[in-house]
Scaffold this active site. Structure first.
Site, PDB file in Angstrom:
ATOM      1  N   HIS A 137      56.512  42.704  43.903  1.00  0.00           N
ATOM      2  CA  HIS A 137      56.037  43.615  44.950  1.00  0.00           C
ATOM      3  C   HIS A 137      57.154  44.462  45.575  1.00  0.00           C
ATOM      4  O   HIS A 137      56.859  45.495  46.186  1.00  0.00           O
ATOM      5  CB  HIS A 137      55.351  42.829  46.077  1.00  0.00           C
ATOM      6  CG  HIS A 137      54.108  42.120  45.656  1.00  0.00           C
ATOM      7  ND1 HIS A 137      53.088  42.750  44.978  1.00  0.00           N
ATOM      8  CD2 HIS A 137      53.722  40.819  45.802  1.00  0.00           C
ATOM      9  CE1 HIS A 137      52.119  41.874  44.745  1.00  0.00           C
ATOM     10  NE2 HIS A 137      52.488  40.704  45.211  1.00  0.00           N
ATOM     11  N   GLY A 145      55.606  41.988  50.425  1.00  0.00           N
ATOM     12  CA  GLY A 145      54.816  40.913  49.851  1.00  0.00           C
ATOM     13  C   GLY A 145      55.606  39.699  49.409  1.00  0.00           C
ATOM     14  O   GLY A 145      55.442  39.217  48.283  1.00  0.00           O
ATOM     15  N   ASP A 261      49.354  31.996  40.898  1.00  0.00           N
ATOM     16  CA  ASP A 261      48.471  31.954  42.060  1.00  0.00           C
ATOM     17  C   ASP A 261      47.024  32.320  41.749  1.00  0.00           C
ATOM     18  O   ASP A 261      46.185  32.356  42.641  1.00  0.00           O
ATOM     19  CB  ASP A 261      48.999  32.843  43.187  1.00  0.00           C
ATOM     20  CG  ASP A 261      49.371  34.236  42.722  1.00  0.00           C
ATOM     21  OD1 ASP A 261      49.163  34.546  41.535  1.00  0.00           O
ATOM     22  OD2 ASP A 261      49.872  35.018  43.554  1.00  0.00           O
TER      23      ASP A 261
END
Length: 362
Positions: A137, A145, A261
């Site tokens: 990010h 992020g 994730d």
């Protein structure tokens, strides 16, 4: 295509792990994942490569001097530190909390992915693994992020010294916006991201309409998916899209962000994958037998990611030896120091009986 024996290397050193443990959003995760890799004896199947901190010139391959120079100012950050307006201008605040020795942190983390790229360039490995990297990010002028440095872009830029075309694949549940932005105008780096795309879900980018601009038009591919996408969906989509992108672009090297994730149970992801979904994608990539860098990424539930990393690193479970000391003793048995200067490599053997560990000396 006949399958060949793949040489794999694993990027690790104490400083890299210690600095990764300092990342506020994933504190101590790096050492816990490392302990899993050691416990499963996976380290015995890999060549270990020690990294060194990235140079200022390396970091400037993507990040601006004003951002890097601001990080140098943040040397002591304690509980009483008040985030200033200049910190916020560089993305240091809510999701990217400033920490002490910020410049050291980003240079060490980026150094891990630089070492991975060098391992590929020098032919030490066909597949280089750096689970401490994958911070997709971060932008040129700021952190974003949970990502303070975009080690992925720096890694890709290093690879481009040898490989004309690089395919970047992002398996994280979040869109890889920082890497896409870096190559929005490029036709030598293709970015492919498969991710969750819902109203209000960070970072809010990654729609099918984002396909690159000007000279880079057609060299970006986004596959947005709804919340709780599962293995069946992921495997179907990846199987269809990846092979078409690969056949059309014909990359010379591949970089993969393996953020875990999207696994079911991640507190911030909202995906529904299991280990099987991730491993199927990675196996498809490895089957192409191209020089490949595998990087880590987001995941706040370290046990979930640790199990995924274990399966991605090797499919065969070994005897569990939960002793960090054993790993250190293994490294001390032999070291090779490599001096990376342009196209020349100087190798000094400290132990002729063990060639498992490499040190990069810039």
């Amino acid at each position: 295509m006949a399958k060949k024996t793949i040489k794999s290397c694993y990027i690790w050193d104490e400083l890299l792990m210690a600095e990764s443990d300092r990342l506020p959003a994933v504190a101590k995760r790096a050492s816990r994942v490392q302990s899993l890799i050691v416990s499963y004896s996976l380290i015995n199947k890999l060549q270990v490569v020690n990294s060194t901190p990235a140079l200022y010139e390396d970091l400037k391959l993507f990040h601006s001097e004003i951002y890097l120079d601001h990080l140098k100012i943040l040397q002591k950050v304690d509980d009483d530190y008040v985030i200033g307006i200049h910190d916020e201008e560089f993305g240091l605040g809510y999701d990217c909390q400033p920490v002490s020795d910020m410049y050291k942190l980003v240079s060490v983390i980026a150094g891990g992915s630089v070492a991975a790229a060098k391992s590929i360039i020098l032919g030490i490995a066909d597949v280089a693994i750096n689970w401490f990297g994958g911070w997709h990010h971060a932008q040129r002028f700021c952190a974003e992020g949970f990502c303070y440095v975009n080690d992925i872009v720096i890694c890709i830029e290093k690879l481009r010294l040898k490989f004309k075309k690089v395919l970047y694949i992002d398996l994280d549940v979040h869109h890889g916006n920082g890497v896409q932005d870096a190559y929005n105008l490029s036709n030598s780096v293709f970015t492919l991201s498969i991710h969750k795309y819902e109203p209000g879900f960070y970072p809010g980018t990654g729609s099918v309409d984002e396909a690159g601009n000007l000279t880079g038009k057609g060299y970006t591919c986004n596959v947005p998916l709804h919340e709780s996408y599962n293995d069946e969906t992921m495997e179907y989509v990846f199987g269809k899209v990846f092979h078409k992108v690969y056949d059309s672009f014909k990359p010379d090297a591949i970089v993969v962000q393996c953020g875990a994730d999207a696994l079911a149970g991640d507190p911030m992801g909202g995906g529904g994958l299991t280990i099987k979904g991730y491993c199927t994608c990675v196996q498809n990539i490895l089957d192409k037998q191209k020089p490949t860098v595998l990087l880590g990424g987001d995941n706040l539930k370290f046990i979930i990611e640790g199990e995924t990393i274990k399966h991605k690193t090797d499919t065969e479970k070994q005897n569990q030896i939960s002793t960090y000391k054993i790993f250190k003793e293994t490294l001390c048995k032999g070291r090779k120091k490599l001096s990376f200067k342009e196209n020349n490599v100087l190798i000094n053997d400290e132990s002729p009986n063990n060639n498992d560990v490499y040190n990069f000396i810039d």
